[in-house]
Design a protein around this motif. Structure first.
Motif, short mmCIF file in Angstrom:
data_model
loop_
_atom_site.label_atom_id
_atom_site.label_comp_id
_atom_site.label_asym_id
_atom_site.label_seq_id
_atom_site.Cartn_x
_atom_site.Cartn_y
_atom_site.Cartn_z
N SER A 85 3.06 1.73 -4.59
CA SER A 85 2.31 2.45 -3.57
C SER A 85 2.62 1.84 -2.21
N GLU A 86 2.83 2.68 -1.25
CA GLU A 86 3.11 2.23 0.11
C GLU A 86 2.05 1.24 0.59
N THR A 87 0.82 1.66 0.41
CA THR A 87 -0.30 0.84 0.88
C THR A 87 -0.33 -0.52 0.22
N LEU A 88 -0.26 -0.50 -1.09
CA LEU A 88 -0.33 -1.77 -1.82
C LEU A 88 0.88 -2.64 -1.53
N ASP A 89 2.03 -1.98 -1.34
CA ASP A 89 3.25 -2.73 -1.06
C ASP A 89 3.16 -3.50 0.26
N GLN A 90 2.29 -3.04 1.11
CA GLN A 90 2.15 -3.73 2.40
C GLN A 90 1.16 -4.88 2.33
N LEU A 91 0.49 -4.97 1.20
CA LEU A 91 -0.53 -6.03 1.07
C LEU A 91 0.07 -7.31 0.47
N PHE A 92 -0.12 -8.37 1.16
CA PHE A 92 0.36 -9.68 0.72
C PHE A 92 -0.23 -10.04 -0.64
N GLY A 93 -1.53 -9.84 -0.75
CA GLY A 93 -2.23 -10.21 -1.98
C GLY A 93 -1.70 -9.47 -3.20
N TYR A 94 -1.26 -8.26 -2.98
CA TYR A 94 -0.73 -7.47 -4.09
C TYR A 94 0.55 -8.11 -4.64
N HIS A 95 1.40 -8.52 -3.77
CA HIS A 95 2.65 -9.17 -4.20
C HIS A 95 2.35 -10.52 -4.85
#
Lengths: 163, 163
Positions: free
Chosen positions: A20-30
């Motif tokens: 997801s674009e949004t999640l991909d931008q989140l540091f915590g997600y990675h």
DNA sequence: TCAAAATTGTTATGACTTATAACTAAATGA
DNA sequence: TCATTTAGTTATAAGTCATAACAATTTTGA
């Protein structure tokens, strides 16, 4: 397919999710995704030694901090005291550590690793290092250091833990 | 006290643990510690929206991948199908998403976010970004990108997930 | 074609992890 | 001294995650 760009693509007839674009931008997600990989690998790595992540961590900390109290260890590992009891029980039952009386405080136990405990910690650590190396082989040492520095920075700021 | 060097030090009379040499050298250890910080913060951040980490992730993925099937979502989130059911149930009961019939496959449901779902996802994401910013403010943007790139590299190699 | 195999979502359940409350024994300190 | 605090423990509840089994449907291949 090195990085995900599109959110959805079609292969033949079936729709495949590509993040997801949004999640991909989140540091915590990675962070979480990478953590999953490490955690699964670590679990397998420690299995031959009959150690879990927490028992391994506790053992190593006791080896390197002889005389440690349970509460100190619980605090260092960010684990609740009651949960630390069973971790210590496990290690003690396997005779990897001992609960020694503390002369200055008869409530407390000084935790010390046995020879078997030190040896197991050593062997397990070698295995863990080897597996980490496999996971990290694509990341050059200086990058690793840089990442660790960043992670430590985050922790010392956000966590409020002075240690 | 920015970084831990010694394993043990004395303040007054009490021994204080300062981590472990061995663990400090492990990448995964730093990953876990940083992850803890993020996870605790995220939990608090999502609380006002009555979302948990998994329900938030699922909601965002559904918003950005309309028509997604539960099994696809489960795969993308690395969650077992049975556990995905309760996540979807939760979101559906709150009318944030709908389970729509799929004409080509009557077994499956197409997941779609409602307007309320999209709005909540948007608001929650803003909050999450804000909190991440606070945690990351000491790390310059290019460092963040570098770390994310490294984490992604690790995941694509070790995880085996092409996604 | 049509029976066998595979897939989707589901239920029930169990294992494992983590958190909370309450307790004993000992230490602290006003 | 006596109230308060602390270390470790017990019991237990809450929460997370994984497995097995099932019905309905689709897919496969003999």
């Amino acid at each position: 397919m090195t990085r995900a760009q599109k959110t959805v693509s079609n292969i033949g007839d079936t729709v495949i999710v590509h993040e997801s674009e949004t999640l991909d931008q989140l540091f915590g997600y990675h962070l979480k995704r990478a953590m999953n990989v490490f955690q699964m690998d670590l679990k397998q790595t420690l299995k031959p030694f009959d150690l879990r992540m927490l028992t391994y961590t506790a053992l190593v900390m006791i080896v390197e901090n002889p005389g440690l109290r349970q509460s100190q260890l619980a605090h260092a590992m960010e684990v609740e005291r009651p949960n630390m009891v069973v971790i210590i029980d496990t290690l003690e039952n396997r005779e990897l550590i001992t609960r020694d009386p503390v002369v200055t405080d008869r409530r407390a136990y000084a935790l010390n690793a046995t020879l078997a405990g030190r040896r197991l910690a050593e062997k397990a650590t070698i295995a863990v290092r080897t597996h980490e190396e496999r996971l990290l082989h694509a990341v050059p040492p200086e990058r690793r250091e840089s990442v660790i520095a960043a992670l430590t920075l985050i922790r010392t700021i956000g966590g409020g833990e002075t240690t």
